[in-house]
Design a protein around this motif. Sequence first.
Motif, mmCIF file in Angstrom:
data_model
loop_
_atom_site.group_PDB
_atom_site.id
_atom_site.type_symbol
_atom_site.label_atom_id
_atom_site.label_comp_id
_atom_site.label_asym_id
_atom_site.label_seq_id
_atom_site.Cartn_x
_atom_site.Cartn_y
_atom_site.Cartn_z
ATOM 1 N N SER A 127 0.830 -1.206 0.000
ATOM 2 C CA SER A 127 0.000 0.000 0.000
ATOM 3 C C SER A 127 0.863 1.254 0.000
ATOM 4 O O SER A 127 0.448 2.292 -0.483
ATOM 5 C CB SER A 127 -0.943 0.003 1.200
ATOM 6 O OG SER A 127 -0.205 0.127 2.398
ATOM 7 N N ASN A 128 2.071 1.178 0.515
ATOM 8 C CA ASN A 128 2.986 2.324 0.553
ATOM 9 C C ASN A 128 4.121 2.125 -0.439
ATOM 10 O O ASN A 128 5.279 2.279 -0.096
ATOM 11 C CB ASN A 128 3.548 2.506 1.970
ATOM 12 C CG ASN A 128 2.468 2.870 2.952
ATOM 13 O OD1 ASN A 128 1.560 3.604 2.630
ATOM 14 N ND2 ASN A 128 2.555 2.316 4.141
ATOM 15 N N ARG A 129 3.778 1.778 -1.662
ATOM 16 C CA ARG A 129 4.781 1.401 -2.657
ATOM 17 C C ARG A 129 5.786 2.510 -2.911
ATOM 18 O O ARG A 129 6.978 2.294 -2.919
ATOM 19 C CB ARG A 129 4.072 1.022 -3.942
ATOM 20 C CG ARG A 129 5.004 0.640 -5.043
ATOM 21 C CD ARG A 129 4.301 0.054 -6.207
ATOM 22 N NE ARG A 129 3.017 0.653 -6.461
ATOM 23 C CZ ARG A 129 2.382 0.534 -7.595
ATOM 24 N NH1 ARG A 129 2.914 -0.157 -8.547
ATOM 25 N NH2 ARG A 129 1.212 1.088 -7.773
ATOM 26 N N TYR A 130 5.313 3.735 -3.156
ATOM 27 C CA TYR A 130 6.225 4.816 -3.483
ATOM 28 C C TYR A 130 6.655 5.606 -2.259
ATOM 29 O O TYR A 130 7.639 6.300 -2.293
ATOM 30 C CB TYR A 130 5.584 5.767 -4.498
ATOM 31 C CG TYR A 130 5.431 5.137 -5.844
ATOM 32 C CD1 TYR A 130 6.532 4.638 -6.521
ATOM 33 C CD2 TYR A 130 4.197 5.022 -6.435
ATOM 34 C CE1 TYR A 130 6.398 4.054 -7.755
ATOM 35 C CE2 TYR A 130 4.055 4.450 -7.670
ATOM 36 C CZ TYR A 130 5.154 3.969 -8.332
ATOM 37 O OH TYR A 130 5.013 3.402 -9.557
ATOM 38 N N ALA A 131 5.878 5.517 -1.221
ATOM 39 C CA ALA A 131 6.192 6.324 -0.050
ATOM 40 C C ALA A 131 7.175 5.577 0.825
ATOM 41 O O ALA A 131 6.944 4.452 1.225
ATOM 42 C CB ALA A 131 4.924 6.616 0.726
ATOM 43 N N GLY A 132 8.284 6.201 1.103
ATOM 44 C CA GLY A 132 9.259 5.599 2.000
ATOM 45 C C GLY A 132 8.855 5.871 3.435
ATOM 46 O O GLY A 132 7.695 6.165 3.717
ATOM 47 N N PRO A 133 9.826 5.821 4.343
ATOM 48 C CA PRO A 133 9.504 6.103 5.732
ATOM 49 C C PRO A 133 8.977 7.525 5.918
ATOM 50 O O PRO A 133 8.166 7.787 6.765
ATOM 51 C CB PRO A 133 10.825 5.911 6.468
ATOM 52 C CG PRO A 133 11.766 5.298 5.501
ATOM 53 C CD PRO A 133 11.190 5.415 4.149
ATOM 54 N N VAL A 134 9.454 8.460 5.095
ATOM 55 C CA VAL A 134 9.017 9.842 5.181
ATOM 56 C C VAL A 134 8.538 10.256 3.795
ATOM 57 O O VAL A 134 9.240 10.079 2.804
ATOM 58 C CB VAL A 134 10.184 10.745 5.639
ATOM 59 C CG1 VAL A 134 9.756 12.193 5.667
ATOM 60 C CG2 VAL A 134 10.693 10.299 6.982
ATOM 61 N N ASN A 135 7.332 10.832 3.707
ATOM 62 C CA ASN A 135 6.786 11.226 2.411
ATOM 63 C C ASN A 135 7.424 12.485 1.874
ATOM 64 O O ASN A 135 7.479 12.696 0.679
ATOM 65 C CB ASN A 135 5.278 11.423 2.515
ATOM 66 C CG ASN A 135 4.551 10.115 2.692
ATOM 67 O OD1 ASN A 135 5.055 9.075 2.300
ATOM 68 N ND2 ASN A 135 3.384 10.170 3.293
ATOM 69 N N SER A 136 7.872 13.357 2.727
ATOM 70 C CA SER A 136 8.424 14.630 2.296
ATOM 71 C C SER A 136 9.872 14.750 2.737
ATOM 72 O O SER A 136 10.232 14.344 3.833
ATOM 73 C CB SER A 136 7.608 15.773 2.899
ATOM 74 O OG SER A 136 8.211 17.005 2.593
ATOM 75 N N TRP A 188 9.378 17.922 -8.012
ATOM 76 C CA TRP A 188 10.066 17.256 -9.125
ATOM 77 C C TRP A 188 9.907 15.742 -9.031
ATOM 78 O O TRP A 188 9.628 15.080 -10.031
ATOM 79 C CB TRP A 188 11.548 17.637 -9.103
ATOM 80 C CG TRP A 188 12.348 16.873 -10.121
ATOM 81 C CD1 TRP A 188 12.466 17.150 -11.443
ATOM 82 C CD2 TRP A 188 13.111 15.693 -9.885
ATOM 83 N NE1 TRP A 188 13.265 16.215 -12.060
ATOM 84 C CE2 TRP A 188 13.671 15.297 -11.108
ATOM 85 C CE3 TRP A 188 13.365 14.924 -8.751
ATOM 86 C CZ2 TRP A 188 14.475 14.169 -11.236
ATOM 87 C CZ3 TRP A 188 14.168 13.803 -8.881
ATOM 88 C CH2 TRP A 188 14.716 13.444 -10.120
ATOM 89 N N ARG A 189 10.075 15.211 -7.811
ATOM 90 C CA ARG A 189 9.949 13.767 -7.598
ATOM 91 C C ARG A 189 8.542 13.282 -7.959
ATOM 92 O O ARG A 189 8.372 12.274 -8.634
ATOM 93 C CB ARG A 189 10.270 13.439 -6.140
ATOM 94 C CG ARG A 189 10.153 11.985 -5.801
ATOM 95 C CD ARG A 189 10.628 11.749 -4.362
ATOM 96 N NE ARG A 189 10.245 10.442 -3.952
ATOM 97 C CZ ARG A 189 9.396 10.173 -2.978
ATOM 98 N NH1 ARG A 189 8.863 11.137 -2.270
ATOM 99 N NH2 ARG A 189 9.088 8.939 -2.682
ATOM 100 N N LYS A 190 7.529 14.030 -7.514
ATOM 101 C CA LYS A 190 6.150 13.639 -7.825
ATOM 102 C C LYS A 190 5.911 13.688 -9.334
ATOM 103 O O LYS A 190 5.293 12.784 -9.903
ATOM 104 C CB LYS A 190 5.170 14.554 -7.102
ATOM 105 C CG LYS A 190 3.714 14.159 -7.323
ATOM 106 C CD LYS A 190 2.779 15.083 -6.604
ATOM 107 C CE LYS A 190 1.340 14.736 -6.789
ATOM 108 N NZ LYS A 190 0.918 14.142 -8.012
ATOM 109 N N ALA A 191 6.430 14.734 -9.992
ATOM 110 C CA ALA A 191 6.254 14.850 -11.443
ATOM 111 C C ALA A 191 6.945 13.697 -12.168
ATOM 112 O O ALA A 191 6.398 13.134 -13.127
ATOM 113 C CB ALA A 191 6.792 16.192 -11.937
ATOM 114 N N GLU A 192 8.136 13.324 -11.718
ATOM 115 C CA GLU A 192 8.862 12.205 -12.343
ATOM 116 C C GLU A 192 8.129 10.886 -12.131
ATOM 117 O O GLU A 192 8.026 10.064 -13.048
ATOM 118 C CB GLU A 192 10.283 12.110 -11.791
ATOM 119 C CG GLU A 192 11.207 13.179 -12.325
ATOM 120 C CD GLU A 192 11.407 13.074 -13.828
ATOM 121 O OE1 GLU A 192 11.790 11.993 -14.320
ATOM 122 O OE2 GLU A 192 11.167 14.071 -14.530
ATOM 123 N N LEU A 193 7.629 10.665 -10.927
ATOM 124 C CA LEU A 193 6.888 9.426 -10.658
ATOM 125 C C LEU A 193 5.615 9.363 -11.496
ATOM 126 O O LEU A 193 5.261 8.301 -12.033
ATOM 127 C CB LEU A 193 6.565 9.304 -9.171
ATOM 128 C CG LEU A 193 7.754 9.030 -8.260
ATOM 129 C CD1 LEU A 193 7.338 9.062 -6.800
ATOM 130 C CD2 LEU A 193 8.379 7.679 -8.600
#
Length: 144
Positions: free
Chosen positions: A63-72, A81-86
Amino acid sequence: MNQSALLRPDWTPATVALMVLGFVVFWPLGLAMLAYIMFGEKFQNFKREANRKADDAYAWCRSNRYAGPVNSTGNVAFDDWRKAELDRLDEERRRLDEMRADFDTYVRELRRAKDQDEFDRFMRDRQQVKPSSDTTPPAGYSGN
């Protein structure tokens, strides 16, 4: 638990016989069977609980595939930039999946057309060679 099982963690004739046989053949086998008789029910509960916890952890990771331990990261420009690339990579993956589906459809239709052509050729050849009423063997038949 199925109480009709032959080998259940209890003092049944089968488990006692296997324990004695284990001690005769190789003493650690007998000791392992004794441990199974005495503590087998606890091991099954432990296994069930461990499997449940592993399944929960796996579901959380999915469920937290792209989110690491910290989202920001704290850097707004980098996060944007990271969100746009993903998002771009997700769109590219979707486009590639569509292209693959289209290619699979194309290959399937190509194979179907080839099979249809071969079948039509077979039917034409079969119609040209009409079976005769006499018993002469077809050309190339050796009779062996």
